[in-house]
Scaffold this active site. Sequence first.
Site, PDB file in Angstrom:
ATOM      1  N   ASN A   1       0.785  -1.208   0.205  1.00 45.70           N
ATOM      2  CA  ASN A   1       0.030  -0.195   0.206  1.00 45.70           C
ATOM      3  C   ASN A   1       0.847   1.364  -0.007  1.00 45.70           C
ATOM      4  O   ASN A   1       1.620   1.692   0.743  1.00 45.70           O
ATOM      5  CB  ASN A   1      -0.483  -0.538   1.349  1.00 45.70           C
ATOM      6  CG  ASN A   1      -2.374   0.849   1.109  1.00 45.70           C
ATOM      7  OD1 ASN A   1      -2.365   1.916   0.944  1.00 45.70           O
ATOM      8  ND2 ASN A   1      -3.298   0.613   2.393  1.00 45.70           N
TER       9      ASN A   1
ATOM     10  N   HIS B   1     -11.602   5.480  -1.034  1.00 43.79           N
ATOM     11  CA  HIS B   1     -11.069   5.464   0.338  1.00 43.79           C
ATOM     12  C   HIS B   1     -12.048   3.792  -0.212  1.00 43.79           C
ATOM     13  O   HIS B   1     -12.359   3.320   1.095  1.00 43.79           O
ATOM     14  CB  HIS B   1     -12.008   5.461   1.488  1.00 43.79           C
ATOM     15  CG  HIS B   1     -11.260   6.718   2.411  1.00 43.79           C
ATOM     16  ND1 HIS B   1     -11.622   8.234   2.687  1.00 43.79           N
ATOM     17  CD2 HIS B   1     -10.073   6.570   2.343  1.00 43.79           C
ATOM     18  CE1 HIS B   1     -10.832   8.350   3.494  1.00 43.79           C
ATOM     19  NE2 HIS B   1      -9.461   7.864   2.945  1.00 43.79           N
TER      20      HIS B   1
END
Length: 348
Positions: free
Chosen positions: A7, A153
């Site tokens: 990530n 998100h």
Amino acid sequence: MLILVLNSGSSSIKYKFFDMREDSEKLLDKGLAERIGDKIPSHKEAVNFILNKAGSKIDAVGHRVVHGGDRFSKSVLIDDNVIKAIEDFIELAPLHNPPSLVTINESRKILSGIPHVAVFDTAFYYDMPEYAYFYAIPYKFYEKYKIRKYGFHGTSHRYVSEQATRLLNRPLNELRLITCHLGNGCSITAVKNGRAIDTSMGFTPLEGLVMGTRSGDLDPAIIPYIMEKESINVNAVVDMLNKKSGLLGVSGLTNDMRELMQERSKNKRVKLALDIFIYRIKKYIGAYAGVMSGCDAIIFTGGIGENNPGLIDEICKGVISKDTKTLVIPTDEELMIARDTYRIAVQM
Ligand code: ADP
């Protein structure tokens, strides 16, 4: 199957290493390569550091990619066309897509024989209705520049929606959920029958809720007005809206929720900042319950959402019916990425 999840942020790479099987998910290791550009020279070195730590027994790699534009409705196996598409969307995510690309390219070079999967923050919103993602500006700007709501998100909202169905013991395709991701960045999504039908972040992650340092919604006419009054250019105003606004800007103290909660009763501006923060969330919950003709559960996640039961009570007070459940579910974007990577890799 041993799956590494990467990530990448602008100055760090978070990683988690999982043993994923048909009937179990086990976290083996996790960590953070941080201060890239300072302690670690670049994302390339950070990837090498993480891959060395994970060892040679990696079966597949899952990568978080912030912006998949309007091209990706789900996670995909990375090939040269996918790389090209992520490059095309750099213009829309100049801070996020470039570090992801370096990470992907470097790890594909080192681990060339295994599947690499891209999991997009925007993919969960691919199916939003047109009327939810269109801005009411001249149509040509959508055609020329793809100006529309994309949402962000998404991996977190998707993860907590799926977890909620397990907790509620009801199928996703029967549920009307409102998911609130409240961290440094904050966003709220209406999930109807498993499909995200609206979300608060927009063309960029600046729209919507009040955040740590971002303003969220405001009248766009404020921008030229401040530019003129303060004799500053547009970049300075956008920087102010992203980095000096939100909880920090109103309180004048901090963007850290822990500190704000402690100061709330002593400091009027802190109280005001929190009142605005809560009020904005209430408004979105009301709106999303309205467009879904009700809401079965509201889910809170993220550093703020997971750790402030008192705040959640205040948000929910008066806006939800007695049939609506409130759930706190810790998010795990990396696990969601590992699940998608596993699903794609086992099919190969
Ligand atoms: P990011 O969006 O950067 O991942 P987080 O999800 O970690 O951020 O959320 C950061 C926010 O969560 C900060 O405002 C922080 O104060 C708040 N937070 C984290 N832990 C706690 C806690 N135990 N109690 C209250 N607030 C917390």
